[in-house]
Design an enzyme around this catalytic site. Structure first.
Site, PDB file in Angstrom:
ATOM      1  N   GLY B  11       0.842  -1.199   0.000  1.00  0.00           N
ATOM      2  CA  GLY B  11       0.000   0.000   0.000  1.00  0.00           C
ATOM      3  C   GLY B  11       0.866   1.235   0.000  1.00  0.00           C
ATOM      4  O   GLY B  11       1.808   1.362   0.779  1.00  0.00           O
ATOM      5  N   ALA B  12       0.561   2.130  -0.914  1.00  0.00           N
ATOM      6  CA  ALA B  12       1.322   3.368  -1.033  1.00  0.00           C
ATOM      7  C   ALA B  12       0.406   4.558  -0.828  1.00  0.00           C
ATOM      8  O   ALA B  12       0.569   5.599  -1.418  1.00  0.00           O
ATOM      9  CB  ALA B  12       2.014   3.440  -2.381  1.00  0.00           C
ATOM     10  N   GLY B  13      -0.586   4.391   0.033  1.00  0.00           N
ATOM     11  CA  GLY B  13      -1.363   5.547   0.480  1.00  0.00           C
ATOM     12  C   GLY B  13      -0.560   6.247   1.561  1.00  0.00           C
ATOM     13  O   GLY B  13       0.631   5.984   1.755  1.00  0.00           O
ATOM     14  N   GLY B  14      -1.205   7.127   2.278  1.00  0.00           N
ATOM     15  CA  GLY B  14      -0.500   7.876   3.314  1.00  0.00           C
ATOM     16  C   GLY B  14       0.208   6.973   4.309  1.00  0.00           C
ATOM     17  O   GLY B  14       1.369   7.210   4.665  1.00  0.00           O
ATOM     18  N   PHE B 115     -14.475  21.393  11.889  1.00  0.00           N
ATOM     19  CA  PHE B 115     -14.875  20.107  11.340  1.00  0.00           C
ATOM     20  C   PHE B 115     -15.807  19.423  12.332  1.00  0.00           C
ATOM     21  O   PHE B 115     -15.754  19.710  13.533  1.00  0.00           O
ATOM     22  CB  PHE B 115     -13.646  19.229  11.088  1.00  0.00           C
ATOM     23  N   ASP B 216      -8.882  -5.765   0.267  1.00  0.00           N
ATOM     24  CA  ASP B 216      -7.970  -6.915   0.107  1.00  0.00           C
ATOM     25  C   ASP B 216      -7.175  -7.207   1.376  1.00  0.00           C
ATOM     26  O   ASP B 216      -6.986  -8.359   1.753  1.00  0.00           O
ATOM     27  CB  ASP B 216      -6.956  -6.662  -1.023  1.00  0.00           C
ATOM     28  N   GLN B 235     -18.517   3.592   8.609  1.00  0.00           N
ATOM     29  CA  GLN B 235     -18.964   4.975   8.610  1.00  0.00           C
ATOM     30  C   GLN B 235     -19.680   5.352   7.319  1.00  0.00           C
ATOM     31  O   GLN B 235     -19.165   5.111   6.234  1.00  0.00           O
ATOM     32  CB  GLN B 235     -17.780   5.915   8.804  1.00  0.00           C
ATOM     33  N   HIS B 237     -20.816   8.574   5.414  1.00  0.00           N
ATOM     34  CA  HIS B 237     -20.630  10.024   5.418  1.00  0.00           C
ATOM     35  C   HIS B 237     -21.944  10.657   4.999  1.00  0.00           C
ATOM     36  O   HIS B 237     -22.537  10.243   4.007  1.00  0.00           O
ATOM     37  CB  HIS B 237     -19.509  10.407   4.450  1.00  0.00           C
ATOM     38  N   LEU B 247     -17.769  12.122  -2.602  1.00  0.00           N
ATOM     39  CA  LEU B 247     -17.828  12.852  -1.344  1.00  0.00           C
ATOM     40  C   LEU B 247     -17.910  14.362  -1.520  1.00  0.00           C
ATOM     41  O   LEU B 247     -17.222  14.951  -2.336  1.00  0.00           O
ATOM     42  CB  LEU B 247     -16.586  12.535  -0.520  1.00  0.00           C
ATOM     43  N   GLU B 250     -16.929  17.354   4.613  1.00  0.00           N
ATOM     44  CA  GLU B 250     -17.464  18.043   5.770  1.00  0.00           C
ATOM     45  C   GLU B 250     -16.940  19.481   5.841  1.00  0.00           C
ATOM     46  O   GLU B 250     -17.527  20.324   6.512  1.00  0.00           O
ATOM     47  CB  GLU B 250     -16.971  17.284   6.994  1.00  0.00           C
ATOM     48  N   ARG B 281     -20.466  12.392  12.158  1.00  0.00           N
ATOM     49  CA  ARG B 281     -21.074  11.866  10.933  1.00  0.00           C
ATOM     50  C   ARG B 281     -22.201  10.884  11.158  1.00  0.00           C
ATOM     51  O   ARG B 281     -23.190  10.893  10.433  1.00  0.00           O
ATOM     52  CB  ARG B 281     -19.982  11.194  10.107  1.00  0.00           C
ATOM     53  N   HIS B 350     -18.249   5.279   3.622  1.00  0.00           N
ATOM     54  CA  HIS B 350     -17.078   6.121   3.591  1.00  0.00           C
ATOM     55  C   HIS B 350     -15.837   5.519   4.228  1.00  0.00           C
ATOM     56  O   HIS B 350     -14.746   5.612   3.688  1.00  0.00           O
ATOM     57  CB  HIS B 350     -17.425   7.433   4.286  1.00  0.00           C
ATOM     58  N   GLU B 381      -6.164   2.766   7.216  1.00  0.00           N
ATOM     59  CA  GLU B 381      -7.577   2.416   7.300  1.00  0.00           C
ATOM     60  C   GLU B 381      -7.796   0.919   7.493  1.00  0.00           C
ATOM     61  O   GLU B 381      -8.776   0.504   8.101  1.00  0.00           O
ATOM     62  CB  GLU B 381      -8.318   2.906   6.047  1.00  0.00           C
ATOM     63  N   ARG B 392     -15.577   7.451  13.420  1.00  0.00           N
ATOM     64  CA  ARG B 392     -14.403   8.309  13.269  1.00  0.00           C
ATOM     65  C   ARG B 392     -14.817   9.768  13.091  1.00  0.00           C
ATOM     66  O   ARG B 392     -15.766  10.056  12.372  1.00  0.00           O
ATOM     67  CB  ARG B 392     -13.602   7.869  12.053  1.00  0.00           C
ATOM     68  N   SER B 397      -8.578  10.553  10.228  1.00  0.00           N
ATOM     69  CA  SER B 397      -7.982   9.424   9.524  1.00  0.00           C
ATOM     70  C   SER B 397      -6.652   9.810   8.890  1.00  0.00           C
ATOM     71  O   SER B 397      -5.669   9.063   8.967  1.00  0.00           O
ATOM     72  CB  SER B 397      -8.920   8.891   8.455  1.00  0.00           C
ATOM     73  N   LEU B 398      -6.617  10.977   8.274  1.00  0.00           N
ATOM     74  CA  LEU B 398      -5.336  11.418   7.721  1.00  0.00           C
ATOM     75  C   LEU B 398      -4.311  11.520   8.851  1.00  0.00           C
ATOM     76  O   LEU B 398      -3.122  11.250   8.666  1.00  0.00           O
ATOM     77  CB  LEU B 398      -5.483  12.768   7.016  1.00  0.00           C
TER      78      LEU B 398
HETATM   79  C1  LIG Z   1     -13.501  10.788  -0.483  1.00  0.00           C
HETATM   80  C2  LIG Z   1     -12.786  10.678   0.820  1.00  0.00           C
HETATM   81  C3  LIG Z   1     -12.461  11.813   1.532  1.00  0.00           C
HETATM   82  C4  LIG Z   1     -11.788  11.728   2.733  1.00  0.00           C
HETATM   83  N1  LIG Z   1     -11.487  12.872   3.399  1.00  0.00           N
HETATM   84  C5  LIG Z   1     -10.786  12.785   4.552  1.00  0.00           C
HETATM   85  C6  LIG Z   1     -10.412  13.939   5.251  1.00  0.00           C
HETATM   86  O1  LIG Z   1     -10.697  15.053   4.831  1.00  0.00           O
HETATM   87  N2  LIG Z   1      -9.722  13.828   6.377  1.00  0.00           N
HETATM   88  C7  LIG Z   1      -9.370  12.605   6.869  1.00  0.00           C
HETATM   89  O2  LIG Z   1      -8.721  12.552   7.887  1.00  0.00           O
HETATM   90  N3  LIG Z   1      -9.709  11.482   6.225  1.00  0.00           N
HETATM   91  C8  LIG Z   1     -10.412  11.538   5.087  1.00  0.00           C
HETATM   92  N4  LIG Z   1     -10.758  10.394   4.425  1.00  0.00           N
HETATM   93  C9  LIG Z   1     -10.288   9.104   4.910  1.00  0.00           C
HETATM   94  C10 LIG Z   1      -8.850   8.875   4.535  1.00  0.00           C
HETATM   95  O3  LIG Z   1      -8.558   9.517   3.320  1.00  0.00           O
HETATM   96  C11 LIG Z   1      -8.493   7.420   4.337  1.00  0.00           C
HETATM   97  O4  LIG Z   1      -8.988   6.694   5.390  1.00  0.00           O
HETATM   98  C12 LIG Z   1      -7.003   7.257   4.300  1.00  0.00           C
HETATM   99  O5  LIG Z   1      -6.471   8.044   3.288  1.00  0.00           O
HETATM  100  C13 LIG Z   1      -6.581   5.831   4.107  1.00  0.00           C
HETATM  101  O6  LIG Z   1      -5.186   5.794   3.852  1.00  0.00           O
HETATM  102  P1  LIG Z   1      -4.385   4.461   3.767  1.00  0.00           P
HETATM  103  O7  LIG Z   1      -2.975   4.842   3.653  1.00  0.00           O
HETATM  104  O8  LIG Z   1      -4.765   3.594   4.871  1.00  0.00           O
HETATM  105  O9  LIG Z   1      -4.871   3.740   2.467  1.00  0.00           O
HETATM  106  P2  LIG Z   1      -5.097   4.213   0.952  1.00  0.00           P
HETATM  107  O10 LIG Z   1      -4.682   5.592   0.716  1.00  0.00           O
HETATM  108  O11 LIG Z   1      -6.483   3.814   0.615  1.00  0.00           O
HETATM  109  O12 LIG Z   1      -4.103   3.329   0.149  1.00  0.00           O
HETATM  110  C14 LIG Z   1      -4.267   1.943  -0.007  1.00  0.00           C
HETATM  111  C15 LIG Z   1      -3.080   1.425  -0.729  1.00  0.00           C
HETATM  112  O13 LIG Z   1      -3.072   0.031  -0.677  1.00  0.00           O
HETATM  113  C16 LIG Z   1      -2.840  -0.497  -1.943  1.00  0.00           C
HETATM  114  N5  LIG Z   1      -3.479  -1.805  -2.019  1.00  0.00           N
HETATM  115  C17 LIG Z   1      -4.716  -2.162  -1.619  1.00  0.00           C
HETATM  116  N6  LIG Z   1      -4.927  -3.446  -1.866  1.00  0.00           N
HETATM  117  C18 LIG Z   1      -3.803  -3.936  -2.426  1.00  0.00           C
HETATM  118  C19 LIG Z   1      -3.412  -5.197  -2.916  1.00  0.00           C
HETATM  119  N7  LIG Z   1      -4.214  -6.251  -2.886  1.00  0.00           N
HETATM  120  N8  LIG Z   1      -2.184  -5.316  -3.453  1.00  0.00           N
HETATM  121  C20 LIG Z   1      -1.331  -4.257  -3.509  1.00  0.00           C
HETATM  122  N9  LIG Z   1      -1.662  -3.056  -3.058  1.00  0.00           N
HETATM  123  C21 LIG Z   1      -2.883  -2.904  -2.526  1.00  0.00           C
HETATM  124  C22 LIG Z   1      -3.423   0.507  -2.873  1.00  0.00           C
HETATM  125  O14 LIG Z   1      -2.817   0.407  -4.125  1.00  0.00           O
HETATM  126  C23 LIG Z   1      -3.063   1.795  -2.193  1.00  0.00           C
HETATM  127  O15 LIG Z   1      -1.767   2.191  -2.539  1.00  0.00           O
HETATM  128  C24 LIG Z   1     -11.446  10.471   3.237  1.00  0.00           C
HETATM  129  C25 LIG Z   1     -11.767   9.323   2.522  1.00  0.00           C
HETATM  130  C26 LIG Z   1     -12.452   9.423   1.330  1.00  0.00           C
HETATM  131  C27 LIG Z   1     -12.832   8.187   0.618  1.00  0.00           C
END
Ligand SMILES: Cc1cc2nc3c(=O)[nH]c(=O)nc-3n(C[C@H](O)[C@H](O)[C@H](O)COP(=O)(O)OP(=O)(O)OC[C@H]3O[C@@H](n4cnc5c(N)ncnc54)[C@H](O)[C@@H]3O)c2cc1C
Ligand code: HEM
Ligand code: SF4
Ligand code: F3S
Ligand code: FES
Lengths: 123, 578, 117, 236
Positions: B11-14, B115, B216, B235, B237, B247, B250, B281, B350, B381, B392, B397-398
């Site tokens: 996972g390369a999210g935050g 918020f 996954d 949750q 939203h 979305l 908020e 929420r 959400h 997440e 939440r 979450s960020l």
């Molecule tokens: C529309 C929206 C708005 C939001 N706004 C806010 C906000 O304002 N403030 C706040 O605090 N939170 C907010 N959130 C919540 C927050 O953005 C997320 O909960 C958070 O970004 C999740 O980050 P993460 O790093 O856990 O995962 P993600 O950023 O979801 O990244 C998941 C990563 O896992 C990888 N991955 C998943 N499955 C596999 C697999 N099988 N194989 C390989 N890679 C895989 C994906 O490629 C991805 O890189 C919002 C959420 C949404 C949907």
């Protein structure tokens, strides 16, 4: 060479049209400038040769060509000015407006020049 | 192909990127992601990230912690919440130092906005706590973290779809992934694996989540014997764009937006007199559904109902400066000009409060006694620390992904120094091979889309904002039938490279199993708390249910559910009114 | 196809800028040229007319500028078109040489013509 | 309404060259996203249809494709936004990048160019205890460039890239701008060195195809003009 197909099929917005025309007119002018310099060497060969050549340019075909040349000059120079404003001022924000204006003015001037050339008012 | 890395982050999210930044360059570290890093879901977050910086007005981390505990209906673990809220300030400052472009106050400090659920002085009045960058906070945050990874030369395996974890004898040894480009199966042998795989929003029909949000990570852990914590808490939203679920942050209400029913009434005044539209929420979502149920919703041409989000009084300038993105969405997708009209909204799935249970250092917990599994970590997440409890708060979450992603990264960095590579079993990729073979060889009579849309509809109808035992039981039954059917799903595309047809079926497998855990836990919890609201048990029940549920996969047909106490420190459970 | 950065800083900025400067100067020279040469009641295209005009040093200077700047602008512009393409070194050097030589030759020819009066 | 979607298909394991395939769809709403149409074709007609997508609302940058002759995000364009002749929508991959399969191209060179402009903050001094101060005006100077989602629509729409794959391209320029004009950054000269090159800034001829294609409506050419001026300033 697949870029030719892309170039031909990709949607052309005003910016792309003006770029294409600028390029064509620029290259055209370059070609004409060389031709012009070459033609004027006749001046060195004395009055007969030069005047004979000048007679040639009075034919309707050459008048048309001269009019066309003016078109190239008009577009290229006005659009060149537009490009300078885009690059060195804030022209990017008004580039389409500028293009519409310069096209409008160019068409007017072009028509005017047509009148001038074919009515024989001036030389 | 077998790769060997000290650390493999999925996972390369935050969360994943923040963890990767903490791994020292001497150790080998690979980040796997099924979408290119900057395409991760974190980038869609809009509103903000909270920290009690006190840049706009007085604030303290204790107030933040209190709000988080209360917002989560007292189910959050208070040690973890304390850790997060205290560390928040450092986390935001560090992001700023990395170059994140924030909005600023007139003095040039990081600006903050209101918020939902964030208050001053233990609930007295709304407070400006969310740091933001217009309504693209998540986007610029993800970009900033990715930039740091480039700077640190982090190794990415982009477009690698992880299929399975290798866990044997309670030790995590690596994982199995498909390289999407070639279709080849790769084994990653590792001392430590971290899951940061994000959420599961696509289990439901209407969701704000990306199509890659297929749960996954949850499912792989669960399938391999790791329990999932508090899965019943999903949750919704309150303000998703009508029908689409996209979305509307908020932040729109934080900046002064008002929810209105068909009579133009500001109905939140009745549900949360003190903080009105900025209530948490779960409460707002319920309020919207209640308005609609009681006939005060606005009817759409197709006969469905929504409520209006009124931004018309905010002024063009503020909208353009602070909410450009979401008003743009309203314009693009619904043709609604937020300056003139109310935006049609409805609740949308959400966020996953529940997930893989972890310690405050992202170590994965495998039972009710907080035993951790060597070599397995989770953050973001997909993990449940649990800081969000039963609901939440926006912007938390960020913050969660920053704080616990980093803590996990640091913990792993320490762990790998003394750890050896655990032995790799011979059958490491057996499950993956079998699954792929099955999907490839099935004749394509049962279509992926049929199973998936039935599942999404079932979950929406039986397990969304309001829940009742009977319908949920029917829902569970349906899900089980769909799981059977799933085994027959086949594909059209038999090629190897970029076989997205195959991967979508694999993702459906994750969705179904995740759905099962959600609905099973929801049936099990016989009270209403936070986002889990039951018509048949409308009250919160602290005597019997002030506890986390842990669901375990079993070899039989019914999973096992066990419990873990909630950690309570300074904030004793109280009735939750705003 | 890994991206290789093969280009370098070699007066890109300067030639780009000079293209703009010469363009603007040409704009005025061109206006002058058109007015004086063709659309002035007194102008003419006979040998004698040209000869008499050439006695005016301002006029001669204008023509000289036109030739020099026009050729510089034209050659530089054409070269910038050529450089847009990913040509191999020898091809692009050949074109470059041809452009420069032609510019010098035509420039000299033009100047000789002008100086012969 | 009824609509024909004409899609360029190519499976390297089967086809020797790309070809077009027509798909007839019924019950298309004019408010459907083009991505919705692709999904319908994939899920209901041919599961083999391959493309990238994730967020569905124009923020992840996955699904840039060429729709009716111009690069756009499939998820950000509705049927009603298109001028449709003969009830046909034509969808092709974005140009100038190596084709992988159907609508999917190899973006690696695009991202390599993004990396060469040093896309991260390089401050001279160690950070202070708290945040660095920056006026809101200075911050807002960066916001437009920071909107970029790296979808690739811009760079691949630029004729300069079509004829020269080494052209660094508007997206990478935008990223360079994002840092060069950040008051907190101190590596302006270093970064300008990387784009003030013959395959860099000077290959931009203000064609504006990039601006037309950008789904985030970024005035990329304006940003490039700021960079050109910055590069020029150090020469004269
Ligand atoms: C529309 C929206 C708005 C939001 N706004 C806010 C906000 O304002 N403030 C706040 O605090 N939170 C907010 N959130 C919540 C927050 O953005 C997320 O909960 C958070 O970004 C999740 O980050 P993460 O790093 O856990 O995962 P993600 O950023 O979801 O990244 C998941 C990563 O896992 C990888 N991955 C998943 N499955 C596999 C697999 N099988 N194989 C390989 N890679 C895989 C994906 O490629 C991805 O890189 C919002 C959420 C949404 C949907
Ligand atoms: C009259 C006023 C003129 C102005 C204001 C002008 C301006 C410009 C500018 C700004 C450019 C740069 C375009 C770019 O880099 O994208 C340019 C290009 C060019 N000009 Fe001119 N020009 C003028 C006259 C001429 C003349 C007389 C010639 C012929 C000798 C000429 C030939 C060219 C050529 C060949 C190019 C390159 C085309 C391209 O880059 O696409 N120009 N001109
Ligand atoms: S500038 Fe616009 S078109 Fe280019 S990559 Fe960024 S978002 Fe896409
Ligand atoms: S299309 Fe290309 S030429 Fe410049 S203005 Fe945009 S980068
Ligand atoms: S799917 Fe994310 S940008 Fe289109």
């Amino acid at each position: 060479m697949s870029w030719i197909k892309t170039l031909l099929t990709y949607e052309k917005a005003p910016g792309a049209w003006s770029w294409g025309l600028h390029r064509i007119t620029g290259l055209g002018l370059m070609f004409y400038l060389y031709l012009h310099i070459f033609a004027l060497t006749a001046l060195q060969e004395g009055p007969e040769a030069f005047n004979a050549e000048m007679e040639l340019f009075k034919s309707p075909v050459f008048m048309l060509l001269e009019w066309a040349l003016f078109g190239l000059v008009l577009f290229h120079s006005f659009n060149g000015f537009r490009i300078v404003l885009i690059d060195l001022a804030q022209g990017a924000k008004y580039h389409k407006k500028m293009l519409y204006w310069l096209t409008g003015i160019s068409i007017a001037l072009f028509a005017g020049m047509g009148y001038v050339i074919f009515s024989g008012v001036f030389h | 192909m077998i790769h060997k890395y000290d650390v493999v982050i999925v996972g390369a999210g935050g969360a994943g990127l923040q963890a990767a930044i903490e791994i020292p360059t001497e150790s080998s570290c690979a980040v796997l992601t099924k979408v290119f890093p900057t395409r991760s879901h974190t980038g869609t977050a809009q509103g903000g990230v909270s920290a009690a910086l006190g840049n706009e007005e007085e604030d303290s981390w204790e107030w933040h912690a209190f709000d988080t505990v209360k917002g989560g209906d007292y189910l959050g673990d208070q040690d973890a919440i304390e850790t997060m809220c205290k560390d928040a300030i450092r986390a935001i400052i560090e992001l700023e130092h990395m170059g994140m472009p924030f909005n600023r106050t007139p003095e040039g400090k990081i600006a903050q906005r209101m918020f939902g659920g964030h208050t001053a002085n233990f609930g007295k009045k709304p407070v400006r706590r969310a740091c933001y960058s217009a309504d693209r906070t998540g986007h610029v945050m993800l970009q900033t973290l990715y930039e740091q990874c480039i700077k640190n030369d982090v190794t990415f395996f982009s477009e690698f779809h992880v299929m399975d974890l290798i866990i044997r004898d309670g030790v995590c040894r690596g994982l199995v992934a498909i390289e999407i480009k070639t279709g080849e199966i790769h084994i990653f042998h590792a001392k430590a694996v971290m899951f940061a795989t994000g959420g599961y929003g696509r289990v439901f029909q209407i969701t704000s989540n990306a199509m890659a949000g297929t749960g996954d990570g949850f499912e792989m852990a669960y399938r391999n014997g790791v329990p999932l914590e508090d899965m019943e808490f999903v949750q919704f939203h309150p303000t998703g764009l009508w029908k689409l679920g996209i979305l509307v942050s908020e932040a729109a209400r934080g900046e002064g937006g008002i929810l209105r029913n068909k009579d133009g009434e500001r109905f939140m005044e009745r549900y949360a007199p003190s903080i009105k539209d900025l209530a948490p929420r779960d409460m707002v979502s319920r309020a919207i559904f209640t308005e609609i149920k009681e006939g005060r919703g606005i009817e759409a041409p197709d006969g469905s109902f929504y409520v209006g989000l009124d931004l018309t009084h905010l002024g063009k300038e503020l909208i353009e400066e602070k909410l450009p993105e979401i008003t743009g969405f309203a314009k693009t997708y619904l043709g609604v000009d937020a300056n003139e009209e109310w935006i049609p909204v409805q609740p949308t799935t959400h966020y996953a409060m529940g997930g893989i249970p972890t310690t405050i250092d992202a170590e994965v917990i495998v039972d009710e006694n907080n035993t951790t599994m060597p070599g397995f970590y989770a953050a973001g997440e997909c993990a449940c620390v649990s800081v969000h409890g039963a609901n939440r708060l926006g912007t938390n979450s960020l913050l969660d992904i920053l704080v616990f992603g980093r803590r996990g990264g640091k913990k792993i960095a320490k762990f790998i120094v003394n750890a050896d590579y655990p032995e790799l079993p011979d059958d490491a990729s057996a499950w993956t091979h079998e699954t792929i073979e099955r999907i490839r060889n099935n004749d394509n009579n049962v279509k992926m889309i049929d199973v998936r849309s039935k599942m999404q509809k079932t979950m929406m109808d039986t397990c969304s904002v309001f829940r009742v035992e009977n319908t949920m039981k029917e829902g569970l039954q349906k899900i089980k039938e769909l799981q059977e059917k799933y085994l027959l799903v086949g594909i059209d595309d038999k090629s190897k490279g970029f076989n997205t047809d195959l991967l979508e079926v694999a993702e459906l497998g994750s969705l179904l199993n995740t759905a099962e855990t959600i609905i099973t836990c929801a049936i099990n919890r016989k009270e209403s708390r936070g986002a889990h609201s039951r018509d048949d048990y409308p009250k919160r029940d602290d005597t019997d249910w002030l506890k986390h549920s842990l669901i375990f996969a079993t070899t039989g047909s019914t999973p096992d559910i066990r419990y873990k106490p909630v950690i309570i420190k300074q904030f004793e459970p109280k009735e939750r009114v705003y | 196809m890994a991206y290789k950065q093969v280009s370098s800083r070699s007066g890109g900025a300067l030639s780009w800028f000079l293209q703009r400067v010469t363009g603007i100067v040409l704009l005025f020279v061109m206006i002058g040229h058109y007015i004086l040469m063709h659309y002035n009641i007194d102008s003419g295209h006979t040998y004698d007319a040209v000869l008499s005009r050439m006695q005016n040093p301002f006029y001669k200077g204008l023509q000289m500028t036109f030739v020099v700047l026009g050729i510089y602008h034209g050659v530089n512009g054409t070269w910038s078109v050529v450089r847009d393409f990913d040509l191999n070194k020898s091809v692009s050097w050949t074109i470059y040489a041809l452009l420069v030589i032609s510019g010098v030759v035509f420039g000299l020819v033009g100047i000789t013509t002008l100086m012969s009066f | 309404m009824e609509l024909t979607v004409r899609i360029q298909r190519y499976d390297p394991e089967k086809d020797s060259a790309p070809h077009f395939e027509n798909y007839k769809l019924e019950n298309v709403n004019k408010t459907d996203r083009i991505l919705d149409l692709l999904n319908r074709i994939k899920w209901e007609i041919d599961g083999g249809l391959t493309y990238r997508r994730s967020c569905t609302h124009g923020i992840c940058g996955s699904d840039a494709v060429k729709i009716n002759g111009r690069n756009r995000l499939a998820c950000s364009v509705l049927v009603q936004d298109l001028k449709i002749s003969k009830s046909t929508i034509q969808i092709e991959p974005i140009p100038a990048l190596p084709l992988e399969k159907d609508l999917l191209v190899d973006m690696s060179s695009f991202f390599e160019k993004y990396e060469i402009v040093k896309p991260y903050l390089i401050p001279k001094d160690a950070p202070p205890e708290r945040e660095r101060y920056q006026t809101n005006e200075d911050a807002e100077l960066l916001f437009e460039s920071a909107k970029c989602i790296q979808c690739g629509s811009c760079s691949t729409s630029c004729p300069s890239l079509w004829v020269n794959e080494n052209y660094i391209g508007p997206a990478a320029f935008l990223k360079a701008y994002r840092f060069i004009f950040d008051t907190r950054d101190d590596a302006t000269a270093e970064r300008l060195d990387l784009i003030d090159t013959t395959d860099g800034l000077w290959r931009c001829h203000t064609i504006f195809n990039c601006v037309e294609a950008c789904p985030k409506e970024i005035d990329i050419t304006w940003h490039i003009s700021q960079l050109k001026k910055a590069a020029l300033r150090r020469e004269i």
